[in-house]
Design a protein around this motif. Structure first.
Motif, PDB file in Angstrom:
ATOM      1  N   GLU A  40      37.416  34.498  51.951  1.00  0.00           N
ATOM      2  CA  GLU A  40      38.642  34.482  52.181  1.00  0.00           C
ATOM      3  C   GLU A  40      39.615  33.538  51.436  1.00  0.00           C
ATOM      4  OE1 GLU A  40      41.877  34.045  56.107  1.00  0.00           O
ATOM      5  OE2 GLU A  40      39.632  33.799  56.218  1.00  0.00           O
ATOM      6  N   ASP A  41      40.652  33.843  50.874  1.00  0.00           N
ATOM      7  CA  ASP A  41      41.546  32.996  49.956  1.00  0.00           C
ATOM      8  C   ASP A  41      41.038  32.657  48.906  1.00  0.00           C
ATOM      9  OD1 ASP A  41      44.108  32.063  49.642  1.00  0.00           O
ATOM     10  OD2 ASP A  41      43.334  29.965  50.397  1.00  0.00           O
ATOM     11  N   ALA A  42      39.846  33.605  48.205  1.00  0.00           N
ATOM     12  CA  ALA A  42      39.416  33.443  46.969  1.00  0.00           C
ATOM     13  C   ALA A  42      40.459  33.953  45.944  1.00  0.00           C
ATOM     14  CB  ALA A  42      38.100  34.091  46.772  1.00  0.00           C
ATOM     15  N   ARG A  43      40.823  33.172  44.925  1.00  0.00           N
ATOM     16  CA  ARG A  43      41.807  33.693  43.902  1.00  0.00           C
ATOM     17  C   ARG A  43      41.194  33.485  42.475  1.00  0.00           C
ATOM     18  NH1 ARG A  43      43.521  35.090  47.989  1.00  0.00           N
ATOM     19  NH2 ARG A  43      45.551  34.485  49.163  1.00  0.00           N
ATOM     20  N   TRP A  44      41.901  34.295  41.786  1.00  0.00           N
ATOM     21  CA  TRP A  44      41.577  34.296  40.408  1.00  0.00           C
ATOM     22  C   TRP A  44      42.709  33.357  39.646  1.00  0.00           C
ATOM     23  CZ3 TRP A  44      38.232  35.125  36.623  1.00  0.00           C
ATOM     24  CH2 TRP A  44      38.526  35.045  35.214  1.00  0.00           C
ATOM     25  N   ASP A  45      42.516  32.392  38.624  1.00  0.00           N
ATOM     26  CA  ASP A  45      43.263  31.749  38.015  1.00  0.00           C
ATOM     27  C   ASP A  45      43.388  32.177  36.589  1.00  0.00           C
ATOM     28  OD1 ASP A  45      45.249  29.463  37.582  1.00  0.00           O
ATOM     29  OD2 ASP A  45      43.688  28.144  36.897  1.00  0.00           O
ATOM     30  N   THR A  46      44.675  32.734  36.194  1.00  0.00           N
ATOM     31  CA  THR A  46      44.660  33.206  34.757  1.00  0.00           C
ATOM     32  C   THR A  46      44.873  32.010  33.768  1.00  0.00           C
ATOM     33  OG1 THR A  46      47.106  33.337  35.128  1.00  0.00           O
ATOM     34  CG2 THR A  46      45.854  35.203  35.662  1.00  0.00           C
ATOM     35  N   ALA A  47      45.280  30.740  34.156  1.00  0.00           N
ATOM     36  CA  ALA A  47      45.489  29.425  33.470  1.00  0.00           C
ATOM     37  C   ALA A  47      44.282  29.263  32.985  1.00  0.00           C
ATOM     38  CB  ALA A  47      46.312  28.474  34.092  1.00  0.00           C
ATOM     39  N   THR A  48      43.064  28.995  33.792  1.00  0.00           N
ATOM     40  CA  THR A  48      41.776  28.502  33.501  1.00  0.00           C
ATOM     41  C   THR A  48      40.924  29.631  33.127  1.00  0.00           C
ATOM     42  OG1 THR A  48      41.124  28.254  35.595  1.00  0.00           O
ATOM     43  CG2 THR A  48      42.171  26.523  34.739  1.00  0.00           C
ATOM     44  N   GLY A  49      41.084  30.972  33.605  1.00  0.00           N
ATOM     45  CA  GLY A  49      40.187  32.061  33.318  1.00  0.00           C
ATOM     46  C   GLY A  49      38.964  31.865  34.398  1.00  0.00           C
ATOM     47  N   ASN A  50      39.018  31.442  35.667  1.00  0.00           N
ATOM     48  CA  ASN A  50      38.065  31.195  36.518  1.00  0.00           C
ATOM     49  C   ASN A  50      38.686  31.487  38.033  1.00  0.00           C
ATOM     50  OD1 ASN A  50      37.570  28.675  34.465  1.00  0.00           O
ATOM     51  ND2 ASN A  50      35.777  29.403  34.986  1.00  0.00           N
ATOM     52  N   TRP A  51      37.553  31.843  38.644  1.00  0.00           N
ATOM     53  CA  TRP A  51      37.741  32.062  40.230  1.00  0.00           C
ATOM     54  C   TRP A  51      37.868  30.623  40.836  1.00  0.00           C
ATOM     55  CZ3 TRP A  51      38.845  36.522  42.970  1.00  0.00           C
ATOM     56  CH2 TRP A  51      38.753  37.560  42.239  1.00  0.00           C
ATOM     57  N   HIS A  52      38.733  30.549  41.992  1.00  0.00           N
ATOM     58  CA  HIS A  52      38.837  29.290  42.871  1.00  0.00           C
ATOM     59  C   HIS A  52      38.862  29.444  44.200  1.00  0.00           C
ATOM     60  CE1 HIS A  52      43.151  29.471  43.222  1.00  0.00           C
ATOM     61  NE2 HIS A  52      43.365  29.938  42.060  1.00  0.00           N
ATOM     62  N   LEU A  53      38.364  28.457  45.019  1.00  0.00           N
ATOM     63  CA  LEU A  53      38.299  28.503  46.472  1.00  0.00           C
ATOM     64  C   LEU A  53      39.027  27.648  46.880  1.00  0.00           C
ATOM     65  CD1 LEU A  53      34.372  29.117  46.619  1.00  0.00           C
ATOM     66  CD2 LEU A  53      36.053  30.830  46.597  1.00  0.00           C
ATOM     67  N   PRO A  54      39.352  27.875  48.217  1.00  0.00           N
ATOM     68  CA  PRO A  54      39.970  26.674  49.031  1.00  0.00           C
ATOM     69  C   PRO A  54      39.181  25.679  49.178  1.00  0.00           C
ATOM     70  CG  PRO A  54      39.537  28.571  50.715  1.00  0.00           C
ATOM     71  CD  PRO A  54      39.112  29.130  49.109  1.00  0.00           C
ATOM     72  N   PHE A  55      39.690  24.375  49.269  1.00  0.00           N
ATOM     73  CA  PHE A  55      38.821  23.048  49.242  1.00  0.00           C
ATOM     74  C   PHE A  55      38.809  22.791  50.652  1.00  0.00           C
ATOM     75  CE2 PHE A  55      38.606  18.366  48.801  1.00  0.00           C
ATOM     76  CZ  PHE A  55      37.269  18.328  48.351  1.00  0.00           C
ATOM     77  N   GLU A  56      37.871  23.590  51.625  1.00  0.00           N
ATOM     78  CA  GLU A  56      37.521  23.601  52.642  1.00  0.00           C
ATOM     79  C   GLU A  56      36.116  23.637  53.137  1.00  0.00           C
ATOM     80  OE1 GLU A  56      39.932  26.559  54.602  1.00  0.00           O
ATOM     81  OE2 GLU A  56      41.689  25.789  54.171  1.00  0.00           O
ATOM     82  N   LYS A  57      35.640  23.034  54.290  1.00  0.00           N
ATOM     83  CA  LYS A  57      34.325  23.144  54.679  1.00  0.00           C
ATOM     84  C   LYS A  57      33.754  24.493  54.609  1.00  0.00           C
ATOM     85  CE  LYS A  57      33.480  18.948  56.976  1.00  0.00           C
ATOM     86  NZ  LYS A  57      32.850  18.451  58.354  1.00  0.00           N
ATOM     87  N   SER A  58      34.619  25.609  55.262  1.00  0.00           N
ATOM     88  CA  SER A  58      34.185  26.753  55.513  1.00  0.00           C
ATOM     89  C   SER A  58      33.891  27.705  54.275  1.00  0.00           C
ATOM     90  CB  SER A  58      35.353  27.510  56.457  1.00  0.00           C
ATOM     91  OG  SER A  58      36.534  27.703  55.545  1.00  0.00           O
ATOM     92  N   ALA A  59      34.697  27.564  53.370  1.00  0.00           N
ATOM     93  CA  ALA A  59      34.610  28.132  51.946  1.00  0.00           C
ATOM     94  C   ALA A  59      33.382  27.468  51.263  1.00  0.00           C
ATOM     95  CB  ALA A  59      35.857  27.952  51.116  1.00  0.00           C
ATOM     96  N   ILE A  60      33.226  26.212  51.347  1.00  0.00           N
ATOM     97  CA  ILE A  60      32.003  25.669  50.612  1.00  0.00           C
ATOM     98  C   ILE A  60      30.570  26.022  51.405  1.00  0.00           C
ATOM     99  CG2 ILE A  60      30.855  23.353  50.341  1.00  0.00           C
ATOM    100  CD1 ILE A  60      33.685  22.162  50.040  1.00  0.00           C
ATOM    101  N   PHE A  61      30.466  26.037  52.556  1.00  0.00           N
ATOM    102  CA  PHE A  61      29.347  26.411  53.504  1.00  0.00           C
ATOM    103  C   PHE A  61      29.176  28.100  53.246  1.00  0.00           C
ATOM    104  CE2 PHE A  61      30.122  22.480  56.113  1.00  0.00           C
ATOM    105  CZ  PHE A  61      29.279  21.693  55.354  1.00  0.00           C
ATOM    106  N   ILE A  62      30.171  28.752  53.217  1.00  0.00           N
ATOM    107  CA  ILE A  62      29.700  30.259  52.963  1.00  0.00           C
ATOM    108  C   ILE A  62      29.295  30.392  51.549  1.00  0.00           C
ATOM    109  CG2 ILE A  62      30.916  32.481  52.359  1.00  0.00           C
ATOM    110  CD1 ILE A  62      33.089  31.604  54.750  1.00  0.00           C
ATOM    111  N   LEU A  63      29.608  29.632  50.641  1.00  0.00           N
ATOM    112  CA  LEU A  63      29.368  29.751  49.189  1.00  0.00           C
ATOM    113  C   LEU A  63      27.861  29.153  49.224  1.00  0.00           C
ATOM    114  CD1 LEU A  63      30.080  30.737  46.481  1.00  0.00           C
ATOM    115  CD2 LEU A  63      30.705  28.170  46.159  1.00  0.00           C
ATOM    116  N   LEU A  64      27.341  28.178  50.096  1.00  0.00           N
ATOM    117  CA  LEU A  64      26.276  27.644  50.369  1.00  0.00           C
ATOM    118  C   LEU A  64      25.272  28.533  50.989  1.00  0.00           C
ATOM    119  CD1 LEU A  64      26.479  23.846  51.438  1.00  0.00           C
ATOM    120  CD2 LEU A  64      25.357  24.607  49.293  1.00  0.00           C
ATOM    121  N   GLU A  65      25.655  29.264  51.868  1.00  0.00           N
ATOM    122  CA  GLU A  65      24.706  30.238  52.449  1.00  0.00           C
ATOM    123  C   GLU A  65      24.544  31.604  51.716  1.00  0.00           C
ATOM    124  OE1 GLU A  65      25.115  32.944  56.795  1.00  0.00           O
ATOM    125  OE2 GLU A  65      26.596  31.366  56.368  1.00  0.00           O
TER     126      GLU A  65
END
Length: 385
Positions: A40-65
């Protein structure tokens, strides 16, 4: 900040997008991208050409899992970022300074912030120390800050003076921040750093004539604005003290104003002018503040910036060109007291100065004694033409 490791590892970087922290994913891998898209709330950043995630525990732990057993990355690094964000890393200036700091130094930064909080330092001191120490850590990158030698610190301070053109006050703050870390955080012996410092200019306070202050206050139609500036001058207050004034601080029986935890965390009492009291009563009946004497529409403290803008507007309306902000009203208060014969020791107490030398500055701008001195020009005799 990157987690650099083997090719199988995920590379992440803290990134500031808009007004929020995000986790920038530098690794480009189809399987990983498909996982990121489902967060949820994953976004594409056109300036850097990368995906970025919210700086929250939930996003980090989902990515880990989701990536467990496929990719690896340093969990301790992310835990540290979460802790530091809660402690002030959300500040854009601090964030930028810390982008390349090692995990070890980030841990020392956390200890540094904790010790500042435990010792109850003022908000301004915490902010300034934090910026100066983060700047040093940003330069050190992977080098452990606790291993710095005295000659290296002296070289750094000299670099601040010669290359970064730090003024005396900024150098002094950098020295204090470094000394705080070594002496209070990791408990090393006290060290005095002798470094060349720029000559501090002797700056005299700017003072308004009484007539100009009367003209300035008289030009303000808005009752609230006029009351704020009148209170500033009548009590000799700093702007930070004005916004903290509570209704309960005004004592009309004893004709005093209580200033709580002012600069240096000191309380003091100043006299309440009968003219100001009359104005305050008029203001109170119209605006009906609840807690603070001067409140915003939301019932919170009035903002310092707003008061500064009110002063500049009042000065403009009165046609006063003299430079300086609202603090000149405090300077004027002190100087006018001195000129009316008030003892300088009493003025020191009213202003809340620790050192009498700070108060003595006003003798340099007082016109009381100067008015009794004749210019040599007045005694010249000019031949008739």
């Amino acid at each position: 900040m990157e987690v650099n490791s083997e090719s199988d590892n995920i590379q992440l970087r803290l990134h500031w997008i808009g007004n929020t922290h995000r986790i920038l994913v530098l690794t480009i891998e189809p399987k990983l991208i498909s996982i990121i898209k489902r967060i949820e709330d994953a976004r594409w950043d056109t300036a850097t050409g990368n995906w970025h995630l919210p700086f929250e525990k939930s996003a980090i732990f989902i990515l880990l899992e989701k990536t467990q057993g496929i990719w690896k990355f340093d969990m301790e690094f992310l835990k540290m970022q979460l802790r530091l964000k809660r402690m002030g890393l959300h500040s854009l200036s601090i964030f930028r300074l810390c982008q390349n700091v090692s995990i070890l130094n980030l841990s020392e930064f956390e200890k540094f912030l904790n010790e500042l909080q435990l010792r109850g330092y003022s908000v301004n001191t915490v902010r300034n120390y934090r910026i100066e120490f983060a700047f040093l850590l940003g330069l050190l990158k992977m080098m452990p800050v606790g291993e710095l030698k005295e000659d290296q610190i002296r070289a750094y301070l000299l670099w601040l003076v010669e290359q970064k053109k730090y003024g005396e006050a900024r150098v002094h703050m950098a020295v204090n921040a470094i000394k705080f870390y070594f002496e209070k955080v990791i408990h090393q012996p006290r060290v005095v750093y002798f470094i060349p410092r720029p000559v501090k200019p002797l700056q005299l306070p700017r003072v308004h004539a009484k007539e100009n202050i009367g003209k300035m206050l008289g030009k303000i139609d808005n009752l609230k604005y006029r009351t704020i500036l009148t209170t500033s001058y009548a009590c000799g207050l700093r702007v930070s003290e004005i916004v903290k004034l509570k209704i309960s601080d005004i004592d009309s029986k004893r004709m005093t104003v209580f200033i709580e935890r002012a600069k240096g965390k000191k309380d003091r009492v100043v006299m309440l002018s009968p003219v100001l009291l009359k104005l305050l009563r008029e203001y109170f009946l119209e605006y009906k503040p609840v807690k603070y004497l001067f409140e915003s529409k939301a019932g919170e403290q009035y903002s310092i910036r707003s008061i500064q803008e009110i002063f500049q507007q009042a000065k403009k309306q009165a046609g006063i060109d003299m430079k300086g902000g609202i603090h000149t009203l405090r300077h004027s208060y002190a100087t006018h007291l001195l000129e009316s014969g008030t003892d300088i020791r009493f003025i020191q107490e009213l202003l809340g100065h620790n050192n009498i030398k700070t108060t003595v500055r006003y003798t340099h701008v007082s016109i009381k004694k100067m008015g009794n001195i004749r210019s040599p020009l007045d005694d010249l005799e000019f031949p008739e033409s």
